[in-house]
Design a protein around this motif. Structure first.
Motif, mmCIF file in Angstrom:
data_model
loop_
_atom_site.group_PDB
_atom_site.id
_atom_site.type_symbol
_atom_site.label_atom_id
_atom_site.label_comp_id
_atom_site.label_asym_id
_atom_site.label_seq_id
_atom_site.Cartn_x
_atom_site.Cartn_y
_atom_site.Cartn_z
ATOM 1 N N ASP A 177 0.716 -1.289 -0.223
ATOM 2 C CA ASP A 177 -0.361 -0.115 -0.018
ATOM 3 C C ASP A 177 0.508 1.447 0.152
ATOM 4 O O ASP A 177 0.816 2.099 1.228
ATOM 5 C CB ASP A 177 -0.402 -0.061 1.457
ATOM 6 N N PRO A 178 1.510 1.560 -1.477
ATOM 7 C CA PRO A 178 2.563 2.740 -1.568
ATOM 8 C C PRO A 178 1.853 3.860 -1.393
ATOM 9 O O PRO A 178 2.076 4.713 -2.680
ATOM 10 C CB PRO A 178 3.001 2.434 -2.721
ATOM 11 N N TYR A 179 0.683 4.078 -0.418
ATOM 12 C CA TYR A 179 0.254 5.483 -1.298
ATOM 13 C C TYR A 179 0.937 7.053 -0.046
ATOM 14 O O TYR A 179 0.448 7.932 -0.613
ATOM 15 C CB TYR A 179 -0.997 5.759 0.301
ATOM 16 N N LEU A 180 2.382 7.609 -0.143
ATOM 17 C CA LEU A 180 2.677 8.185 0.264
ATOM 18 C C LEU A 180 3.836 8.010 -1.227
ATOM 19 O O LEU A 180 4.938 9.041 -1.129
ATOM 20 C CB LEU A 180 3.657 7.911 1.498
ATOM 21 N N ARG A 181 3.931 6.935 -2.098
ATOM 22 C CA ARG A 181 4.511 7.297 -3.823
ATOM 23 C C ARG A 181 5.006 8.533 -4.116
ATOM 24 O O ARG A 181 4.159 9.193 -3.470
ATOM 25 C CB ARG A 181 4.331 6.201 -4.109
ATOM 26 N N GLU A 182 5.613 8.864 -4.439
ATOM 27 C CA GLU A 182 6.867 8.750 -4.464
ATOM 28 C C GLU A 182 8.060 9.030 -3.226
ATOM 29 O O GLU A 182 7.117 10.489 -3.108
ATOM 30 C CB GLU A 182 8.391 8.425 -5.272
ATOM 31 N N HIS A 183 8.409 8.291 -2.103
ATOM 32 C CA HIS A 183 9.825 9.249 -1.644
ATOM 33 C C HIS A 183 11.375 9.676 -1.985
ATOM 34 O O HIS A 183 11.954 8.473 -2.496
ATOM 35 C CB HIS A 183 9.897 8.554 0.025
ATOM 36 N N LEU A 184 11.365 11.343 -1.344
ATOM 37 C CA LEU A 184 12.120 11.510 -2.293
ATOM 38 C C LEU A 184 13.700 11.275 -1.725
ATOM 39 O O LEU A 184 13.635 12.317 -0.567
ATOM 40 C CB LEU A 184 12.182 13.263 -2.918
ATOM 41 N N HIS A 185 14.573 11.309 -2.165
ATOM 42 C CA HIS A 185 15.528 10.387 -0.998
ATOM 43 C C HIS A 185 17.011 11.205 -1.571
ATOM 44 O O HIS A 185 17.731 11.666 -0.818
ATOM 45 C CB HIS A 185 16.016 9.137 -1.255
ATOM 46 N N TRP A 186 16.858 12.240 -2.530
ATOM 47 C CA TRP A 186 18.295 12.786 -2.820
ATOM 48 C C TRP A 186 18.288 12.944 -4.514
ATOM 49 O O TRP A 186 17.280 12.476 -5.550
ATOM 50 C CB TRP A 186 19.314 11.679 -3.028
ATOM 51 N N MET A 187 18.532 14.302 -4.792
ATOM 52 C CA MET A 187 18.810 14.895 -5.989
ATOM 53 C C MET A 187 19.758 15.627 -5.938
ATOM 54 O O MET A 187 20.413 16.658 -5.129
ATOM 55 C CB MET A 187 17.484 15.854 -6.159
ATOM 56 N N VAL A 188 20.221 15.439 -7.068
ATOM 57 C CA VAL A 188 21.432 15.977 -7.273
ATOM 58 C C VAL A 188 21.600 17.203 -9.290
ATOM 59 O O VAL A 188 20.300 15.640 -10.042
ATOM 60 C CB VAL A 188 22.690 15.145 -7.550
ATOM 61 N N THR A 189 21.793 18.112 -9.587
ATOM 62 C CA THR A 189 21.481 18.449 -10.819
ATOM 63 C C THR A 189 22.997 19.434 -11.486
ATOM 64 O O THR A 189 23.905 19.193 -10.810
ATOM 65 C CB THR A 189 20.518 19.632 -10.525
ATOM 66 N N ASP A 190 22.511 19.928 -12.682
ATOM 67 C CA ASP A 190 24.052 20.225 -13.204
ATOM 68 C C ASP A 190 25.544 19.827 -12.811
ATOM 69 O O ASP A 190 26.516 19.928 -12.915
ATOM 70 C CB ASP A 190 24.154 21.717 -12.438
ATOM 71 N N ILE A 191 24.710 18.237 -13.162
ATOM 72 C CA ILE A 191 26.081 17.397 -13.072
ATOM 73 C C ILE A 191 26.663 17.234 -14.462
ATOM 74 O O ILE A 191 26.117 17.368 -15.682
ATOM 75 C CB ILE A 191 25.588 15.867 -12.708
ATOM 76 N N PRO A 192 27.752 17.545 -14.713
ATOM 77 C CA PRO A 192 28.832 17.863 -16.209
ATOM 78 C C PRO A 192 28.924 16.345 -16.743
ATOM 79 O O PRO A 192 29.250 15.599 -16.253
ATOM 80 C CB PRO A 192 30.061 18.143 -15.794
ATOM 81 N N GLY A 193 28.335 16.171 -17.716
ATOM 82 C CA GLY A 193 28.866 15.128 -18.051
ATOM 83 C C GLY A 193 30.416 14.118 -18.096
ATOM 84 O O GLY A 193 31.037 14.501 -17.974
ATOM 85 N N THR A 194 30.292 12.589 -18.314
ATOM 86 C CA THR A 194 31.799 12.607 -18.345
ATOM 87 C C THR A 194 32.478 13.004 -16.474
ATOM 88 O O THR A 194 34.032 12.981 -16.501
ATOM 89 C CB THR A 194 32.759 13.168 -19.015
ATOM 90 N N THR A 195 32.006 12.949 -15.515
ATOM 91 C CA THR A 195 32.664 13.085 -14.565
ATOM 92 C C THR A 195 31.264 12.174 -13.006
ATOM 93 O O THR A 195 30.802 11.496 -13.716
ATOM 94 C CB THR A 195 31.754 14.537 -14.000
#
Length: 175
Positions: free
Chosen positions: A76-94
């Motif tokens: 019964d995942p009524y709180l779906r989804e729980h955000l655990h982490w977010m990172v933006t602006d990650i350069p490619g190849t890093t």
């Protein structure tokens, strides 16, 4: 015919629409890589993981999202989804440490049943284009929707995803 583990694990369907991976992403905790559907003890994934992106070039930027679609429990995942982490602006190849941590890492704490922890990588259209949700408490991380987030930020379909399973540890199982 080999079945896609993201489909078998219902990540495609519950969290994501079908997509074709176009970037290699390696997620590891304590130098142990995460593979789709493998189980890990919460105590082994308590610290922020290393996320390596083998993008096409340094001029591309990516957004990484980690969610739990099984909150409070898989039946019964009524709180779906729980955000655990977010990172933006990650350069490619890093790796993710070069990006901007919008939502700090929260370790998995499954209470009921086996939970899936999903890492999703999106390619940004340009740098600093992503608006992260404001998170002031653990409960404000509930009801996150990866699809809606991607649509609101014009991110399109993911370019990579991987997930692992975890369940509550008993004291005797902790290491």
């Amino acid at each position: 015919m080999a079945r896609d583990p993201l489909i078998v694990g219902r990540v495609i369907g519950d969290v994501l629409d079908s997509f074709s991976p176009s970037v290699n992403m390696t997620v590891s905790y304590n130098k142990k890589d995460i593979f789709n559907g493998y189980e890990h003890f919460p105590s082994a994934v308590s610290d922020r993981p290393s996320v390596q992106i083998d993008g096409l070039d340094m001029r591309s930027f990516y957004t990484l999202v980690m969610t739990d679609p099984d909150v409070p429990g898989p039946s019964d995942p009524y709180l779906r989804e729980h955000l655990h982490w977010m990172v933006t602006d990650i350069p490619g190849t890093t790796d993710a440490t070069f990006g901007k941590e919008e939502v700090s890492y929260e370790m998995p704490r499954p209470n009921i049943g086996i939970h899936r922890y999903v890492f999703v990588l999106f390619k940004q259209n340009r740098r600093q284009c992503v608006r992260a949700p404001s998170v002031s408490s653990s409960s404000s991380r509930d009801h996150f929707n990866t699809r809606d987030f991607a649509a609101k930020n014009d991110l399109g379909l993911p370019v990579a995803a991987v997930y692992f399973n975890a369940q509550r540890e008993t004291a005797s199982r902790r290491r």
